[in-house]
Design an enzyme around this catalytic site. Structure first.
Site, mmCIF file in Angstrom:
data_model
loop_
_atom_site.group_PDB
_atom_site.id
_atom_site.type_symbol
_atom_site.label_atom_id
_atom_site.label_comp_id
_atom_site.label_asym_id
_atom_site.label_seq_id
_atom_site.Cartn_x
_atom_site.Cartn_y
_atom_site.Cartn_z
ATOM 1 N N ASP A 125 1.049 -0.945 -0.017
ATOM 2 C CA ASP A 125 -0.438 0.085 -0.246
ATOM 3 C C ASP A 125 0.837 1.788 -0.105
ATOM 4 O O ASP A 125 2.332 0.947 -0.266
ATOM 5 C CB ASP A 125 -0.956 0.129 1.612
ATOM 6 C CG ASP A 125 -0.183 -0.351 2.417
ATOM 7 O OD1 ASP A 125 0.753 -0.658 2.460
ATOM 8 O OD2 ASP A 125 -1.748 -0.917 3.226
ATOM 9 N N ASN B 206 -7.513 -3.064 14.325
ATOM 10 C CA ASN B 206 -8.020 -3.083 14.266
ATOM 11 C C ASN B 206 -9.051 -4.179 13.274
ATOM 12 O O ASN B 206 -10.001 -3.776 13.042
ATOM 13 C CB ASN B 206 -8.841 -1.748 13.312
ATOM 14 C CG ASN B 206 -8.421 -1.125 12.007
ATOM 15 O OD1 ASN B 206 -7.605 -2.043 11.773
ATOM 16 N ND2 ASN B 206 -8.946 -0.380 11.492
ATOM 17 N N HIS C 150 -7.403 -4.032 9.607
ATOM 18 C CA HIS C 150 -6.427 -4.686 8.990
ATOM 19 C C HIS C 150 -5.151 -4.760 8.487
ATOM 20 O O HIS C 150 -4.638 -5.716 8.912
ATOM 21 C CB HIS C 150 -6.781 -3.212 8.442
ATOM 22 C CG HIS C 150 -5.472 -1.737 9.063
ATOM 23 N ND1 HIS C 150 -5.469 -1.004 8.901
ATOM 24 C CD2 HIS C 150 -4.588 -2.658 8.995
ATOM 25 C CE1 HIS C 150 -4.327 -0.540 9.557
ATOM 26 N NE2 HIS C 150 -3.253 -2.002 9.764
ATOM 27 N N GLU D 284 -10.007 -1.742 5.832
ATOM 28 C CA GLU D 284 -9.580 -1.691 7.184
ATOM 29 C C GLU D 284 -11.979 -2.519 7.222
ATOM 30 O O GLU D 284 -12.113 -3.021 6.940
ATOM 31 C CB GLU D 284 -10.339 -0.167 6.586
ATOM 32 C CG GLU D 284 -10.027 0.640 6.835
ATOM 33 C CD GLU D 284 -8.470 0.883 8.107
ATOM 34 O OE1 GLU D 284 -8.301 -0.520 8.559
ATOM 35 O OE2 GLU D 284 -7.217 1.716 7.954
HETATM 36 C C1 F6R Z 1 1.128 -1.460 6.447
HETATM 37 C C2 F6R Z 1 0.295 -2.003 6.546
HETATM 38 C C3 F6R Z 1 -0.354 -2.246 7.132
HETATM 39 C C4 F6R Z 1 0.229 -1.910 8.701
HETATM 40 C C5 F6R Z 1 -0.636 -2.286 10.364
HETATM 41 C C6 F6R Z 1 0.310 -2.750 10.995
HETATM 42 O O1 F6R Z 1 1.782 -1.785 4.614
HETATM 43 O O2 F6R Z 1 -0.085 -2.398 5.269
HETATM 44 O O3 F6R Z 1 -1.485 -2.828 6.977
HETATM 45 O O4 F6R Z 1 1.109 -3.936 8.029
HETATM 46 O O5 F6R Z 1 -0.919 -1.535 9.906
HETATM 47 O O6 F6R Z 1 1.798 -1.786 11.109
HETATM 48 P P1 F6R Z 1 3.047 -2.019 12.239
HETATM 49 O O7 F6R Z 1 3.685 -2.663 12.227
HETATM 50 O O8 F6R Z 1 3.934 -0.489 12.097
HETATM 51 O O9 F6R Z 1 2.075 -1.903 13.821
#
Ligand code: F6R
Length: 262
Positions: A67, A135, A137, A142
């Site tokens: 992303d 959450n 995702h 989301e």
């Molecule tokens: C990042 C992504 C997100 C993260 C998630 C966890 O490219 O797609 O899904 O993997 O938000 O983020 P952290 O590792 O910072 O807790």
């Protein structure tokens, strides 16, 4: 799902790196899906170390990132383009033309999403690295995102913006939109490795592994993937362990009851 519980973040990173390195040794022209955020930073460090010790080359590896934010330039220090170069690409011998990160030019965003999706169809990922949002995702899918979605433009959940505000000066600076692979793209990967650490992730980890498969909690879909490994530290696995303990106690109680009143 294969669940691995490690002592701490360093152990998680070592475990994840050993899987990735083994895959590259088996297939030097591996196609890998990459994530940003805190979770994979340790893994990337271990991959860099392996490269610096001449244990591995990324020359023939191709990467696709999950992303990218919309609303900040690629040159912004918090763009995922900057993140990936800072934490991995500039330290290894991956070829520039083999790196793919969704482009985020708002004036052509639908076309860019369609192009990225086409490339993902043409190049099935051998392995996808994931983190999990508090959450539920994965990528930026989301809660509520249809499970059949492919690369699309998403309005970020307020929880995600709050979680990610730690990287920005204020919540106001956190982008409101992003371009992301869809769940269908992620599920198409041959192998998935999800990394989670810290007690903030414990509830999400429990729901992902033991909860109902539902679009309200996107990571739950991973229960249906044929080759998904979840690598946790003790803190992120805490609620999962508690729930297993409770289940065992219930089974024991039922067994005792049936022995007393057969
Ligand atoms: C990042 C992504 C997100 C993260 C998630 C966890 O490219 O797609 O899904 O993997 O938000 O983020 P952290 O590792 O910072 O807790």
């Amino acid at each position: 799902m294969k669940i691995m519980i490690c002592k701490n973040y360093d152990e998680i990173s070592k475990k994840a790196a050993s899987i990735v390195l083994k895959e590259i040794q088996k297939k030097p022209d591996l196609t890998i899906g990459l994530a940003t955020g805190s979770s994979p930073i340790g893994l990337y460090k271990k991959l860099i170390e392996a490269y610096q010790k001449n244990k591995i080359s990324f020359k023939s590896v191709t990467s696709y990132n999950l992303d990218e934010y919309i609303g900040i330039d690629r040159s912004h220090p918090q763009s995922y383009y900057s993140f990936m170069h800072e934490h991995l690409f500039k330290h290894i011998d991956i070829q520039n033309e083999n790196i793919h990160i969704p482009e985020n030019d708002i004036t052509r965003i639908d076309e860019l999403a369609a192009d990225y999706n086409k490339k993902l169809h043409e190049h099935q990922l051998d392995i996808q690295i994931l983190g999990i949002g508090s959450n539920g995702h994965i990528g930026f899918n989301e809660p509520g995102t249809p499970l059949g979605n492919e690369t699309f433009i998403v309005t970020l959940d307020e929880q995600t913006r709050m979680d990610n505000s730690r990287f920005f000066n204020s919540l106001d600076e956190v982008p409101k939109y992003a371009i992301t692979m869809g769940i269908k793209n992620i599920m198409y990967s041959k192998k998935i490795i999800l990394i989670a650490s810290g007690k903030e992730k414990a509830r999400a980890v429990l729901k992902m592994i033991k909860g109902k498969v539902t679009k309200s909690f996107p990571a739950s879909i991973l229960q249906l993937h044929p080759d998904c490994t979840v690598i946790l530290d003790e803190a992120s696995a805490a609620k999962l362990m508690d729930s297993s303990k409770n289940e065992q106690q219930k089974i024991k109680a039922v067994k005792q009851k049936t022995t007393i009143n057969p």
